[in-house]
Design a protein around this motif. Structure first.
Motif, PDB file in Angstrom:
ATOM      1  N   HIS A  58      -1.218  12.179  -8.462  1.00 56.32           N
ATOM      2  CA  HIS A  58      -1.015  11.140  -7.472  1.00 56.32           C
ATOM      3  C   HIS A  58      -2.033  11.235  -6.355  1.00 56.32           C
ATOM      4  CE1 HIS A  58       1.383  14.394  -5.575  1.00 56.32           C
ATOM      5  NE2 HIS A  58       1.044  13.805  -4.443  1.00 56.32           N
ATOM      6  N   ILE A  83       6.778  -0.850  -4.621  1.00 54.28           N
ATOM      7  CA  ILE A  83       6.444   0.138  -5.652  1.00 54.28           C
ATOM      8  C   ILE A  83       6.924  -0.374  -7.000  1.00 54.28           C
ATOM      9  CG2 ILE A  83       6.718   2.514  -6.434  1.00 54.28           C
ATOM     10  CD1 ILE A  83       7.530   3.209  -3.530  1.00 54.28           C
ATOM     11  N   PHE A 100       7.268   0.539 -11.161  1.00 48.75           N
ATOM     12  CA  PHE A 100       7.320   1.586 -12.181  1.00 48.75           C
ATOM     13  C   PHE A 100       6.978   0.922 -13.510  1.00 48.75           C
ATOM     14  CE2 PHE A 100       9.087   4.406 -15.302  1.00 48.75           C
ATOM     15  CZ  PHE A 100       9.189   5.663 -14.728  1.00 48.75           C
ATOM     16  N   VAL A 106       3.850   3.535  -9.938  1.00 43.84           N
ATOM     17  CA  VAL A 106       4.216   4.699 -10.736  1.00 43.84           C
ATOM     18  C   VAL A 106       4.015   4.281 -12.194  1.00 43.84           C
ATOM     19  CG1 VAL A 106       6.005   6.342 -11.387  1.00 43.84           C
ATOM     20  CG2 VAL A 106       5.973   5.396  -9.068  1.00 43.84           C
ATOM     21  N   LEU A 143      12.927  11.731  -9.656  1.00 42.49           N
ATOM     22  CA  LEU A 143      12.071  10.661  -9.149  1.00 42.49           C
ATOM     23  C   LEU A 143      12.184  10.430  -7.648  1.00 42.49           C
ATOM     24  CD1 LEU A 143       9.912   8.767 -10.159  1.00 42.49           C
ATOM     25  CD2 LEU A 143      11.696   7.089 -10.703  1.00 42.49           C
ATOM     26  N   LEU A 185       8.929  10.183  -5.304  1.00 46.90           N
ATOM     27  CA  LEU A 185       8.594   8.963  -4.564  1.00 46.90           C
ATOM     28  C   LEU A 185       8.419   9.245  -3.081  1.00 46.90           C
ATOM     29  CD1 LEU A 185      11.038   6.397  -6.245  1.00 46.90           C
ATOM     30  CD2 LEU A 185       8.569   6.604  -6.622  1.00 46.90           C
ATOM     31  N   PHE A 205       4.962   8.300  -1.664  1.00 49.97           N
ATOM     32  CA  PHE A 205       4.990   6.992  -1.021  1.00 49.97           C
ATOM     33  C   PHE A 205       5.773   6.962   0.280  1.00 49.97           C
ATOM     34  CE2 PHE A 205       5.050   6.439  -5.693  1.00 49.97           C
ATOM     35  CZ  PHE A 205       3.809   5.853  -5.878  1.00 49.97           C
ATOM     36  N   ASP A 245      12.093   6.283  -1.353  1.00 54.42           N
ATOM     37  CA  ASP A 245      12.764   6.812  -2.536  1.00 54.42           C
ATOM     38  C   ASP A 245      13.391   5.709  -3.377  1.00 54.42           C
ATOM     39  OD1 ASP A 245      14.874   6.083  -0.960  1.00 54.42           O
ATOM     40  OD2 ASP A 245      15.720   8.099  -0.764  1.00 54.42           O
ATOM     41  N   LEU A 305      12.512   2.021  -5.854  1.00 47.62           N
ATOM     42  CA  LEU A 305      11.544   1.217  -6.581  1.00 47.62           C
ATOM     43  C   LEU A 305      11.820  -0.261  -6.331  1.00 47.62           C
ATOM     44  CD1 LEU A 305      11.758   3.101  -9.996  1.00 47.62           C
ATOM     45  CD2 LEU A 305       9.841   3.231  -8.387  1.00 47.62           C
TER      46      LEU A 305
END
Length: 266
Positions: free
Chosen positions: A7, A19, A21, A45, A89, A93, A97, A100, A102
């Protein structure tokens, strides 16, 4: 989760970017989708099955666009690994980022097969089901709690769920199942404002299925001749469609099948 993580953390911005995925993001349609979304202001991601170097290249390209990217090794056929992924995850995250949750899930990972109905083995059937149907079902189930309210899910199907070619029965059958699942997810997740759609690419010139559409001149010409726009699709055509369907302007679209095939076999 057996994960190899790469990352890059970009500089912070006043408003955190969304974000996405993306499974199978190291090549082909997944790579194109990741790059188009990054150009549109998304952080990414992406997962890869075995091509770590290609995944790292995509991460570097996203970094060059000023966005943040995280690459995870994941076999989307191994449903037993999904709970560990979902548990790990949020921390990943937050580290990459500063969040936490998505904002989008793109179920893209997949493999092809060319076998007639009569010749398809049970092992081939199970392999297609595990990646294209069972894997998508249970990975989505594992990640839905990590989706922000108002998030998007985009499932990648295939034009082969509408038109038929010999040798594609088992693959197309699984994609048909994903199209039905999409409608049910849209209904069940609607109260959270989560929009769920399915994108069905036509024949695309990538390495999918051994690269036959890209590399076989006869196949290439035949597909171009049966397509309204007169050419074979490219990965960027699908990347652009993914970005459009996840954009705010598509917020009132849910439970729909959108085919991106250039008008193939109309």
């Amino acid at each position: 989760m057996t994960a190899s993580v790469t990352h890059h953390v970009s500089s912070t911005t006043p408003e955190a970017p969304p974000i996405a995925f993306i499974t199978g993001g190291s090549r082909g349609l997944g790579r194109a989708s990741a790059l188009h979304l990054a150009r549109s202001g998304w952080d990414i991601v992406l997962t890869y099955h075995s091509r770590k170097e290609q995944a790292e290249e995509v991460v570097a390209q996203i970094q060059a666009l000023g966005r943040t990217a995280l690459a995870l090794q994941l076999d989307t056929a191994r449903t037993a690994d999904f709970p560990a992924l979902a548990a790990a995850l949020p921390a990943l995250l937050r580290e990459a980022f500063g969040r936490d949750r998505l904002d989008a899930l793109v179920n893209n990972a997949g493999t092809g097969i060319d076998a007639s109905f009569q010749e398809t083995t049970e092992a081939q059937f199970d392999a297609m089901m595990n990646v294209h149907l069972k894997g998508v079902f249970f990975l989505t189930q594992a990640l839905v709690p990590l989706l922000a309210d108002g998030a998007r899910i985009l499932n990648v199907s295939s034009g082969l769920a509408r038109f038929s070619f010999p040798g594609k029965a088992v693959y197309a059958m699984m994609k048909g199942g994903i199209e039905v699942l999409t409608r049910y997810l849209a209904r069940e997740l609607g109260p959270r404002g989560i929009r769920v759609n399915v994108l069905a690419p036509g024949a695309i010139a990538t390495d999918f299925g051994g690269g036959v559409v890209r590399d076989n001149p006869q196949v290439h010409a035949a597909i171009a001749g049966s397509t309204a726009l007169g050419r074979v699709g490219e990965a960027d055509d699908i990347g652009g469609a993914v970005a459009a369907l996840l954009a705010p302007g598509s917020a009132w679209i849910t439970g729909q099948r959108i085919e991106a095939s250039g008008g193939m076999l109309l």
